[in-house]
Design a protein around this motif. Structure first.
Motif, PDB file in Angstrom:
ATOM      1  N   GLN A 289       0.840  -1.213   0.000  1.00 27.78           N
ATOM      2  CA  GLN A 289       0.000   0.000   0.000  1.00 27.78           C
ATOM      3  C   GLN A 289       0.870   1.257   0.000  1.00 27.78           C
ATOM      4  O   GLN A 289       0.646   2.184  -0.781  1.00 27.78           O
ATOM      5  CB  GLN A 289      -0.923  -0.002   1.229  1.00 27.78           C
ATOM      6  N   THR A 290       1.899   1.256   0.869  1.00 28.67           N
ATOM      7  CA  THR A 290       2.785   2.419   0.966  1.00 28.67           C
ATOM      8  C   THR A 290       3.485   2.669  -0.353  1.00 28.67           C
ATOM      9  O   THR A 290       3.547   3.796  -0.849  1.00 28.67           O
ATOM     10  CB  THR A 290       3.854   2.176   2.060  1.00 28.67           C
ATOM     11  N   PHE A 291       3.990   1.572  -0.944  1.00 25.91           N
ATOM     12  CA  PHE A 291       4.716   1.694  -2.211  1.00 25.91           C
ATOM     13  C   PHE A 291       3.811   2.264  -3.300  1.00 25.91           C
ATOM     14  O   PHE A 291       4.190   3.195  -4.016  1.00 25.91           O
ATOM     15  CB  PHE A 291       5.267   0.333  -2.637  1.00 25.91           C
ATOM     16  N   LEU A 292       2.614   1.727  -3.413  1.00 24.32           N
ATOM     17  CA  LEU A 292       1.712   2.176  -4.473  1.00 24.32           C
ATOM     18  C   LEU A 292       1.289   3.629  -4.253  1.00 24.32           C
ATOM     19  O   LEU A 292       1.215   4.406  -5.203  1.00 24.32           O
ATOM     20  CB  LEU A 292       0.476   1.264  -4.533  1.00 24.32           C
ATOM     21  N   ARG A 293       1.077   3.998  -2.995  1.00 18.45           N
ATOM     22  CA  ARG A 293       0.704   5.370  -2.691  1.00 18.45           C
ATOM     23  C   ARG A 293       1.812   6.323  -3.143  1.00 18.45           C
ATOM     24  O   ARG A 293       1.580   7.310  -3.806  1.00 18.45           O
ATOM     25  CB  ARG A 293       0.443   5.526  -1.195  1.00 18.45           C
TER      26      ARG A 293
END
Lengths: 219, 261
Positions: free
Chosen positions: B248-252
């Protein structure tokens, strides 16, 4: 009255010997440079060691000493060479040692990306070297090869020490016979310079041919 | 279900004290389109490089098309593969690089024909005919006689794709093939890859930062972080409903940086 046309003719005969030495010496130097330069990047330790030993020895000892060894000491080992053969051998091996480092440096300079493309395209090491690395490395080698050829040309003067009648030898003869120093030495000064100029031009022409289409862009 | 065409079994890759891959295992099915995503240094490019035998592995086994990649059978056991064995295995795999790696001293056509002529002994006329078909497919037939230095980045990459295809590998590896391109040239390369995916049943592994393309192109997406697969699944699941916090963090972050989904 001094017979100047005759004496200049003598120097020109010497010039022919100098040209001959330069061409044959350079030919030998190129062959040796590629053999030893590629030997230096071989994956076989023994080949690398042999190439390194050759290069270090011939770079690390004087061309005079090498020439004297080839001419005066080799006969004791049963190998007798003519002065011309000796000159070509000593000059070729000496300059070839410098050229070998040029070959090695240029081959190394063709980057990892080109090598990896060759692996991905499944070329053998030999095919990669012959069709991809060396053709590109050649354009990097040529300017320094030009330098080396000019060094070799100027180095040919030392062969007068083993009684080879090159341009410098003939100039000494003329000087001794005429008592005039300026004319013979001015003549060979100009002749050496013209020969070096011819080498420069020849190398520049070769360079243009080899780099055609590359446009200096390498990605 | 078909047997996997690539089977990676707990491989480890170390560079000195640095461990890039630590006991990684994964499988790829024949014809599968796989996208490998994740932050830089997560080991995804290393996997492609290992499959192309550009690296060595520090431990583990890899099987490609039913045969060991880094080991060859001898006397009932397995020994490290020699150059000749690797040569045979590399026939199955092709790779396209981030920086194209075209041969700058050869024209476009010769770039494509060189390997088939040298490695498969294909006659010049036949190699050129096939090369022209491939160049036509990537839209570069009219540049066959151009030198690489005369081409744009996107054109170079399309030639590089044709060059890799000329050896008809079963598996194609695409290593950040659009990362070195100007933004307006990205689409022409992606279009070629879409066409390739539609027209062939080649197995494709793709390392990319183009999330939108990965979403449309891939059958399955693997999210890598620190040498491990953190999460994998169908593109919709990974991109729309990632379960792991790191994903999630990476995609954000990457979407905030302006990459489209």
């Amino acid at each position: 009255m001094t017979d100047w046309p005759g004496y200049i003719g003598l120097i020109l005969q010497g010039a022919l010997v100098t040209v001959e030495l330069t061409i044959m010496g350079s030919a030998l130097a190129v062959v040796v440079a590629f053999a030893a330069g590629l030997g230096r990047v071989s994956r076989f330790m023994a080949v690398r060691a042999l190439a390194t030993a050759y290069i270090e020895f011939f770079r690390g000892t004087s061309i005079f000493v090498q020439l004297f060894w080839a001419y005066f000491v080799l006969p004791f080992a049963g190998i007798t060479l003519t002065p011309l053969q000796t000159g070509v051998l000593a000059l070729g091996l000496n300059v070839g040692a410098y050229g070998a480092e040029v070959v090695r440096g240029a081959v190394k300079a063709i980057g990892r990306e080109q090598r990896e493309a060759c692996i991905a395209l499944n070329l053998t090491r030999g095919q990669a070297m012959r069709h991809v690395i060396l053709p590109q490395a050649l354009s990097l080698m040529l300017p320094t090869f030009g330098n080396n050829a000019i060094e070799l040309l100027k180095g040919t003067a030392v062969v007068s020490l083993i009684s080879l009648t090159d341009m410098t030898f003939q100039a000494q003869v003329v000087r001794a016979q005429t008592g005039n120093t300026l004319i013979p030495f001015a003549t060979i000064l100009v002749l050496y310079f013209l020969m070096a100029l011819a080498i420069s031009w020849g190398m520049r022409w070769l360079e243009r041919r080899v780099t055609r289409g590359l446009d200096g862009v390498r990605t | 279900m078909a047997a996997p065409i690539i089977r990676i079994d707990s491989i480890t890759k170390r560079y000195g004290p640095l461990t890039v891959l630590d006991g990684l295992s994964m499988e790829v099915l024949p014809g599968e389109k796989l996208a490998l995503i994740g932050p830089s240094g997560s080991g995804k490019t290393t996997i492609l490089r290992i499959l192309m035998t550009l690296e060595t592995i520090s431990g583990g086994h890899i099987e490609v098309d039913g045969e060991q990649l880094y080991h060859m059978p001898r006397n009932g056991g397995l020994v490290p593969a020699d150059e000749r064995y690797l040569h045979r295995m590399r026939e199955k795999i092709g790779m396209v690089f981030q920086h194209f790696n075209l041969f700058p001293h050869k024209c476009v056509l010769d770039n494509v024909t060189l390997a088939p002529m040298l490695t498969k002994g294909v006659a010049k006329a036949e190699a050129e005919k096939r090369a022209m078909e491939l160049l036509d497919m990537v839209g570069m037939a009219d540049k066959a006689k151009s030198m690489p230095a005369q081409l744009s980045g996107g054109q170079k990459q399309r030639v590089a794709i044709a060059r890799a295809l000329a050896l008809s590998p079963k598996i194609m590896l695409f290593d950040e093939v659009t990362s070195a391109l100007d933004p307006e040239l990205v689409e022409e390369v992606l279009n070629v890859m879409r066409k390739l995916a539609a027209e062939t049943d080649m197995t494709m592994l793709l390392v990319t930062h183009e999330m939108g393309f990965a979403h449309d192109f891939a059958d399955r997406v693997l999210f890598f972080d620190r040498g491990k697969i953190v999460e994998e699944g169908k593109p919709d699941d990974i991109f729309r409903h990632p379960r792991q916090e790191r994903t999630q963090t990476f995609l954000r972050k990457i979407l905030a940086a302006g990459h489209r989904l």
